[in-house]
Enzyme design. Structure first.
Site, short mmCIF file in Angstrom:
data_model
loop_
_atom_site.label_atom_id
_atom_site.label_comp_id
_atom_site.label_asym_id
_atom_site.label_seq_id
_atom_site.Cartn_x
_atom_site.Cartn_y
_atom_site.Cartn_z
N GLY A 121 -13.24 -15.42 9.99
CA GLY A 121 -14.08 -14.34 9.50
C GLY A 121 -13.45 -12.97 9.59
O GLY A 121 -12.24 -12.82 9.73
N THR A 122 -14.33 -11.96 9.53
CA THR A 122 -13.87 -10.57 9.58
C THR A 122 -13.08 -10.31 10.85
O THR A 122 -12.01 -9.71 10.83
CB THR A 122 -15.09 -9.62 9.51
OG1 THR A 122 -15.77 -9.84 8.27
CG2 THR A 122 -14.67 -8.17 9.59
N GLY A 152 -17.66 6.66 14.51
CA GLY A 152 -18.13 5.47 15.22
C GLY A 152 -16.92 4.69 15.71
O GLY A 152 -15.80 5.21 15.77
N ILE A 168 -15.16 2.09 14.44
CA ILE A 168 -14.05 1.84 13.51
C ILE A 168 -13.26 3.12 13.26
O ILE A 168 -12.03 3.13 13.33
CB ILE A 168 -14.59 1.26 12.17
CG1 ILE A 168 -15.14 -0.15 12.42
CG2 ILE A 168 -13.50 1.25 11.11
CD1 ILE A 168 -15.69 -0.85 11.20
N GLY A 195 -20.49 2.58 9.00
CA GLY A 195 -21.36 1.48 9.39
C GLY A 195 -21.16 0.24 8.53
O GLY A 195 -20.40 0.26 7.56
N HIS A 236 -6.53 -3.99 46.35
CA HIS A 236 -5.83 -2.72 46.23
C HIS A 236 -4.37 -2.98 45.90
O HIS A 236 -3.78 -3.88 46.49
CB HIS A 236 -5.94 -1.95 47.55
CG HIS A 236 -5.16 -0.68 47.54
ND1 HIS A 236 -5.60 0.45 46.86
CD2 HIS A 236 -3.95 -0.36 48.09
CE1 HIS A 236 -4.71 1.41 47.02
NE2 HIS A 236 -3.69 0.95 47.76
#
Ligand code: NAI
Length: 462
Positions: free
Chosen positions: A40-41, A178, A180, A268, A441
């Site tokens: 997908g994207t 935003g 992106i 968006g 640490h």
């Protein structure tokens, strides 16, 4: 006609995770995907390629700004853009092939093509119609362009075009401050482009804790990003090689114009459900174009479920993954659950920004009494050694019970550090629980512990 227990439509992080979990739970599963590669994207034109470019450009930044300080002398590397894009494409290939491997391993059929739902219980892919007891729609989202602004993915681009520009622009205008806009703006700023971000609101990153947002803008400005806030973009006039962006300042309605080689429209995203045939099926949608689902990710049509960016909630790959696993459990007759109160959000700039749960603003709105424990990375030895001391960890805890309500981190590895707080929140932990947990640490995570200590008797190193 092939018959399945489950057909998932879409192979992004929501869809492929859902398909794998369904198969693991013993369900005969297929996944429909029309792209040439799975993922997908996120894997093809989103999260993964942008992280490759963020990583490469950050290495350049380190070489230019910090190597000499550590006694690493020599010429800074020059940028071979073609090679950088090839590296990014290789990363995409490794990841998408990985999903293909997982599908084979789990005996999931990849139905190649774009799917539609002619009726409940049936999925059509090309000329073939398949039968499914459960259909899970995971078709994701697409960029929501501004009215009247034409995207050519060359001069006026969305995130997709911005990941494959033919050359590094001299001047880039980014519309929208935003996630992106700021991630990709950072990439090109580090590669030498002049970046001008135009944002409608009076602050960047809507929804983010205001103190973090302010500090974030300061740091990005120091890195060379220019911001015009409170400005509504009116139009973008583009030729084959250049563009002119006109915006109006909201405070006095004055108009201004800026030139750019590339304009990134990052205002968006919207749900992508085209071609599924949902209207004909009578699937209910929200007023924002999302598929309406109940608490079990079921639509109003029996046997049809939906998850991820195409339903309500934050458009985040990991939110879709969680829904994918949960709906798989539901259709397998088990309990599926997503805790929407503990979904982290991360911006992979440098420094990274990460948040989970309530912000000070949402708590004030609710009238919820809270306390703040804050610790600056200036007090963290590891961060100082690594030129990463900009930023802080902020934990918000219930004033009376000390239960952690939210956390916000701007600083090194913030996107990884946030997860110990997520786990703590899932267990209903108090800030003191975190403060009493031994942290190795020297690690960045000590800053998280110090912020937790700051909710009580105070941190040690500030
Ligand atoms: P966004 O919703 O994060 O930001 C869009 C910005 O554009 C807002 O600040 C908005 O006020 C501004 N805007 C809208 N119209 C405007 C106008 N006419 N002029 C000027 N500014 C205007 O959307 P973005 O960055 O496009 O991302 C889309 C989705 O993808 C988001 O839901 C985001 O969470 C997700 N995403 C998440 C990533 C991550 O988790 N690291 C990475 C990339 C995307």
């Amino acid at each position: 006609m092939a018959s399945y227990d489950v057909i998932v439509i879409g192979s992004g992080p929501g869809g492929y995770v859902c398909a794998i979990r369904c198969a693991q739970l013993g369900l005969k599963t297929a996944c429909v995907e029309g792209r040439d590669t799975l993922g997908g994207t996120c894997l093809n034109i989103g999260c993964i390629p942008s992280k490759a470019l963020l990583h490469a450009s950050h290495q350049l930044h380190e070489a230019e700004h910090n190597f000499a300080k550590m006694g690493l002398k020599g010429k800074s590397p020059s940028v071979d853009w073609t090679q950088m894009l090839a590296y990014k494409d290789d990363v995409i290939g490794q990841n998408t092939k990985g999903i293909e491997f997982l599908f084979k391993k789990n005996k999931i059929d990849w139905l190649k093509g774009w799917g539609s739902i002619p009726e409940a219980g049936r999925v059509k892919v090309g000329d073939n119609v398949h039968e499914a007891k459960h259909i899970i729609i995971a078709t994701g989202s697409e960029p929501s362009a501004l009215p009247g602004i034409e995207i050519d993915e060359k001069v006026v681009v969305t995130s997709e075009g911005a990941l494959s520009l033919p050359k590094i622009p001299k001047k880039m205008v980014v519309i929208g401050a935003g996630v992106i806009g700021l991630e990709l703006g950072s990439v090109y700023a580090r590669l030498g482009a002049e970046i001008h971000v135009i944002e409608f609101l009076d602050h960047i990153t809507p929804g983010m804790d205001a103190e973090v947002s302010k500090q974030f803008q300061k740091l990005l400005t120091k890195q060379g990003l220019n911001f015009t806030l409170g400005a509504a973009v009116q139009k973008v006039q583009a030729t084959k090689t250049k563009a002119k962006v006109t915006y109006k300042l909201r405070k006095d309605d004055s108009e201004a114009t800026v030139d750019a080689d590339v304009v990134l429209v990052a205002t968006g995203r919207k749900p992508y459900t085209d071609g599924l045939g949902l209207a004909e099926l009578g699937v209910e949608m929200t007023e924002r174009g999302q598929i309406r689902t109940d608490s079990h990710w079921s639509t109003n049509v029996k046997g049809i479920h939906a998850i991820g960016d195409c339903i309500s909630g934050p458009m985040l790959a990991h939110k879709a993954e969680d829904e994918g696993m949960a709906v798989a459990e539901v259709v397998a007759g088990k309990h599926g659950h997503v805790n929407y109160g503990v979904i982290p959000g991360v911006i992979y700039t440098h420094p990274e920004v990460a948040s989970v749960g309530e912000t000070e603003e949402t708590l004030k709105d609710k009238g919820h009494a809270y306390k703040v424990g804050k610790f600056s990375f200036m007090g963290n030895g590891r961060a100082k050694a690594n030129f990463a001391a900009d930023g802080f960890v902020k934990i918000l805890a219930d004033k009376a019970t000390d239960r952690i309500l939210g956390a916000h981190i701007i600083g090194p590895m913030a996107g990884d550090l946030i997860h110990e707080i997520c786990v703590a929140m899932e267990f209903g932990a108090s800030a003191q629980d975190l403060a009493l947990t031994c942290h190795a640490h020297p690690t960045y995570s000590e800053a998280v512990r110090e912020a937790a200590l700051a909710c009580g008797d105070g941190p040690i190193h500030s």
